[in-house]
Design a protein around this motif. Structure first.
Motif, short mmCIF file in Angstrom:
data_model
loop_
_atom_site.label_atom_id
_atom_site.label_comp_id
_atom_site.label_asym_id
_atom_site.label_seq_id
_atom_site.Cartn_x
_atom_site.Cartn_y
_atom_site.Cartn_z
N ARG A 1 -41.04 31.89 -8.67
CA ARG A 1 -42.02 30.97 -9.23
C ARG A 1 -43.44 31.46 -8.94
O ARG A 1 -43.83 31.64 -7.79
CB ARG A 1 -41.87 29.57 -8.65
N GLY A 2 -44.19 31.68 -10.04
CA GLY A 2 -45.61 32.01 -9.92
C GLY A 2 -45.89 33.27 -9.13
O GLY A 2 -46.95 33.38 -8.49
N LEU A 3 -45.00 34.26 -9.21
CA LEU A 3 -45.16 35.47 -8.40
C LEU A 3 -46.30 36.33 -8.93
O LEU A 3 -46.48 36.48 -10.15
CB LEU A 3 -43.85 36.27 -8.42
N GLY A 4 -47.08 36.89 -8.03
CA GLY A 4 -48.19 37.74 -8.44
C GLY A 4 -48.57 38.72 -7.36
O GLY A 4 -48.24 38.56 -6.18
N ARG A 5 -49.28 39.77 -7.77
CA ARG A 5 -49.79 40.76 -6.83
C ARG A 5 -51.07 41.37 -7.37
O ARG A 5 -51.06 42.10 -8.37
CB ARG A 5 -48.77 41.87 -6.57
N ASP B 1 -48.40 38.83 -3.37
CA ASP B 1 -49.34 38.09 -2.52
C ASP B 1 -49.55 36.66 -3.04
O ASP B 1 -50.43 35.94 -2.56
CB ASP B 1 -50.68 38.82 -2.41
N ALA B 2 -48.74 36.27 -4.02
CA ALA B 2 -48.80 34.90 -4.53
C ALA B 2 -47.42 34.51 -5.05
O ALA B 2 -46.63 35.37 -5.45
CB ALA B 2 -49.83 34.79 -5.66
N GLY B 3 -47.13 33.21 -5.02
CA GLY B 3 -45.88 32.72 -5.55
C GLY B 3 -44.78 32.60 -4.52
O GLY B 3 -44.98 32.88 -3.33
N THR B 4 -43.60 32.15 -4.96
CA THR B 4 -42.47 31.93 -4.04
C THR B 4 -41.21 32.58 -4.59
O THR B 4 -41.02 32.73 -5.80
CB THR B 4 -42.20 30.42 -3.86
N ILE B 5 -40.33 32.95 -3.65
CA ILE B 5 -39.02 33.49 -3.99
C ILE B 5 -37.98 32.69 -3.22
O ILE B 5 -38.08 32.53 -2.01
CB ILE B 5 -38.91 34.99 -3.63
N THR B 6 -36.97 32.20 -3.94
CA THR B 6 -35.90 31.43 -3.32
C THR B 6 -34.57 32.12 -3.57
O THR B 6 -34.26 32.48 -4.72
CB THR B 6 -35.86 30.00 -3.90
N ALA C 1 -40.70 45.00 -10.02
CA ALA C 1 -39.49 45.55 -9.38
C ALA C 1 -39.74 45.84 -7.91
O ALA C 1 -38.92 45.49 -7.04
CB ALA C 1 -39.06 46.83 -10.11
N ARG C 2 -40.87 46.45 -7.61
CA ARG C 2 -41.18 46.81 -6.21
C ARG C 2 -41.44 45.57 -5.36
O ARG C 2 -41.09 45.55 -4.18
CB ARG C 2 -42.38 47.75 -6.18
N ALA C 3 -42.02 44.55 -5.97
CA ALA C 3 -42.26 43.31 -5.23
C ALA C 3 -40.94 42.63 -4.88
O ALA C 3 -40.76 42.13 -3.75
CB ALA C 3 -43.15 42.37 -6.04
N LEU C 4 -39.99 42.60 -5.80
CA LEU C 4 -38.71 41.96 -5.54
C LEU C 4 -37.90 42.72 -4.49
O LEU C 4 -37.01 42.16 -3.87
CB LEU C 4 -37.91 41.86 -6.84
N ALA C 5 -38.25 44.00 -4.31
CA ALA C 5 -37.55 44.81 -3.30
C ALA C 5 -38.30 44.88 -1.98
O ALA C 5 -37.84 45.52 -1.04
CB ALA C 5 -37.34 46.22 -3.84
N GLY C 6 -39.49 44.24 -1.90
CA GLY C 6 -40.28 44.28 -0.68
C GLY C 6 -41.02 45.58 -0.47
O GLY C 6 -41.64 45.79 0.57
N VAL D 1 -45.51 35.11 -12.64
CA VAL D 1 -44.17 35.46 -13.11
C VAL D 1 -43.15 34.46 -12.56
O VAL D 1 -43.05 34.27 -11.35
CB VAL D 1 -43.79 36.89 -12.69
N SER D 2 -42.41 33.83 -13.47
CA SER D 2 -41.39 32.86 -13.08
C SER D 2 -40.11 33.12 -13.87
O SER D 2 -40.16 33.36 -15.07
CB SER D 2 -41.86 31.43 -13.35
N PHE D 3 -38.98 33.09 -13.16
CA PHE D 3 -37.68 33.19 -13.83
C PHE D 3 -36.58 32.81 -12.84
O PHE D 3 -36.80 32.78 -11.62
CB PHE D 3 -37.41 34.60 -14.38
N SER D 4 -35.40 32.51 -13.37
CA SER D 4 -34.23 32.25 -12.55
C SER D 4 -33.14 33.25 -12.91
O SER D 4 -32.97 33.61 -14.08
CB SER D 4 -33.70 30.83 -12.78
N LEU D 5 -32.42 33.70 -11.90
CA LEU D 5 -31.29 34.61 -12.09
C LEU D 5 -30.04 33.92 -11.58
O LEU D 5 -29.99 33.45 -10.44
CB LEU D 5 -31.52 35.91 -11.30
N HIS D 6 -29.01 33.83 -12.44
CA HIS D 6 -27.76 33.16 -12.07
C HIS D 6 -26.74 34.16 -11.53
O HIS D 6 -26.83 35.36 -11.78
CB HIS D 6 -27.18 32.44 -13.29
N ARG D 7 -25.80 33.64 -10.79
CA ARG D 7 -24.74 34.51 -10.26
C ARG D 7 -24.00 35.17 -11.42
O ARG D 7 -23.63 34.52 -12.39
CB ARG D 7 -23.73 33.70 -9.45
#
Length: 512
Positions: free
Chosen positions: A276-280, A321-326, A311-316, A287-293
């Motif tokens: 939700r609301g991911l940014g750098r 520097d903004a938004g949330t990942i669950t 891609a690099r942000a999702l991999a750490g 950037v917001s989206f959901s990924l299902h199993r």
């Protein structure tokens, strides 16, 4: 083929060339003829002999038997300098540019070596160098101003370096240009520009040997196709005379699927990853989206769309520097790659050679890298038996072709290397797998295997984020596709309801 005076129309002939490595044939009796002003596409699976053929023509390796005939002159072998002097220029996949030299110096490098018997002059004629570089850079659509020419190669992005390497071939006024995977890092706009460059070279009488795994580009360029399999030529002729299916079967010796690998619509399941609301920092935002199993979610866009940075942000690797990942309903922080691994998020990077693999290490070492801490015995040493079992199981499951897991990973073909990298992250039993350009530089046979692996992983409930600019790849494998432009998600599509032409038009519309 010769004229009435007996002069050959062939610029280059490869006659009954053989090459073996430790008793294994890389080339077996290959005979080819190249006429002036024609474009040839060299196709085949990794390991079929393409690289060996290129190296023999460019003088990097001698043949064991056979000969080369260049403009009627016979050669049992060539040195690299003799090849340059004969007008043979190669744009290798690794570019072979000197990072601590300027753009202009790199563009003029081949000409300087050829003119000074393999040596670089102590001082360059700067004015002549800039004029020569300016013309070549302009021909490939790059800036020709003094500031750009003075830029060091190491300061340029990969796609720009690729075009500089092509400009070097043009500057040398080569007669025969070999391009080894020249479009790997180029955007579609840059590919279109390169096709125009190739057309211009053909008009000038330059012969081009174009090595690529991207059949769509080969069809767009036109010309002749040469197919190698197991070190032998199995077909040659106008590329328009062959369908994709026919070429794929010639390359692999078996029939491959050219429809969707995603044979069943993904059923709604629990959300495994919610963003939700991911940014750098200006690279991407909101950037917001959901990924299902078990879902395969595609992400595409042009080179500057923000897809690579996402891609690099999702991999750490380069954290947001903004938004949330669950993940599985729990908020997580991905500040480092170790955080991603701890949360069982695997990441296969786009550049496996510099970002993913330890090339001089064994296949076993590369597979177990992500699991080293859990494979240690009570004395802190790596448990050899357990690490071997893990590596052997991975090699079998992912169909990695190797006689020995202790061989260096650099001894494998590109497709097998990529499967080693995928296997590393499967060892952590991932909840989410991020595949960033998973088939870049991979032949059609290996693509088929990787796509089937992806579908199998999805069936096991692993959520997959597939980040790619290969539109057929996305349409064949994904449930949904997110379009990115200028750092934002600008569209979402159901892959099963979309054609390649429609997706391409959407891509261009977003760019505009």
């Amino acid at each position: 083929m010769s004229d009435e005076n007996g002069a050959s129309d062939f610029l280059l002939q490869v006659i009954d060339v053989h090459k073996r490595f430790t008793g294994v044939y890389a080339l077996r009796g290959v005979t080819l003829s190249f006429v002036r002003g024609q474009i040839y596409h060299l196709l085949g699976e990794n390991g079929c002999g393409k690289s060996t053929l290129i190296k023999i023509i460019s003088g990097a390796q001698p043949p064991d038997a056979g000969e080369l005939v260049i403009e009627g002159k016979r050669h049992a072998r060539l040195t690299p300098l003799e090849a340059l002097a004969a007008g043979i220029e190669t744009v290798y996949q690794d570019l072979s540019l000197l990072p601590n030299m300027s753009v202009a110096e790199n563009v003029a490098l081949t000409s300087e070596l050829a003119e000074h018997d393999g040596r670089l002059a102590r001082t360059f004629d700067r004015r002549a160098l800039q004029q020569r570089a300016g013309r070549a850079l302009g021909a490939v659509g790059l800036p020709s101003d003094p500031e750009f020419q003075a830029t060091l190669i190491e300061a340029l992005p990969l796609a720009t370096r690729q075009l500089v390497a092509i400009a070097r071939a043009i500057a040398s006024e080569a007669k025969f240009v070999i391009m080894d995977e020249p479009t790997t890092s180029l955007t579609q706009k840059e590919v279109a520009n390169l096709i125009a460059v190739l057309t211009s070279l053909r008009v000038q009488g330059v012969t081009v040997l174009f090595v690529s795994h991207k059949l769509d580009e080969c069809y767009a360029i036109g010309g002749e196709v040469i197919v190698l399999r197991d070190g032998q030529k199995v077909a040659q002729g106008p590329i328009a005379n062959y369908t994709k299916a026919q070429l794929s079967e010639l390359m692999t010796g078996r029939e491959l699927a050219h429809t969707r690998y995603r044979t069943q619509e993904h059923e709604a399941a629990d959300v495994v990853l919610d963003v939700r609301g991911l940014g750098r920092g200006g690279l991407f935002s909101g950037v917001s989206f959901s990924l299902h199993r078990g879902e395969i979610l595609g992400v595409t866009g042009l080179l500057d769309s923000g897809r690579n940075e996402l891609a690099r942000a999702l991999a750490g690797v380069a954290p947001a520097d903004a938004g949330t990942i669950t993940l599985d309903g729990q908020p997580i922080a991905l500040s480092t790659p170790a955080d991603a691994k701890r949360h069982r998020i695997g990441y296969v990077p786009e550049d496996r050679l510099s970002e993913g693999l330890f090339l001089d290490k064994s296949i076993r070492d590369n597979v177990v890298t992500a699991m080293i801490s859990s494979l240690r015995d009570r004395f802190g040493q790596l448990d050899g038996k357990r690490s071997r079992e893990l590596a052997e199981r991975t090699v079998a499951e992912l169909q990695i072709a190797t006689p020995d897991i202790d061989k260096p990973v650099q001894s494998l073909s590109g497709g097998n290397q990529q499967r080693v990298l995928i296997g590393r992250w499967l060892a952590i039993d991932p909840h989410v797998l991020i595949l960033h350009g998973p088939t870049v530089g991979v032949d059609v046979g290996s693509k088929d295997i990787i796509y089937r692996i992806m579908q199998g992983l999805s069936a096991r409930g692993i959520g997959i984020v597939l980040i790619s600019d290969d539109l057929p790849e996305l349409l064949q494998n994904c449930d949904r596709i997110l379009m990115m432009s200028k750092g934002r998600v600008t569209g979402e599509y159901r892959a099963a309801e979309l054609t390649e032409a429609e997706l391409y038009r959407a891509l261009l519309a977003q760019a505009a």
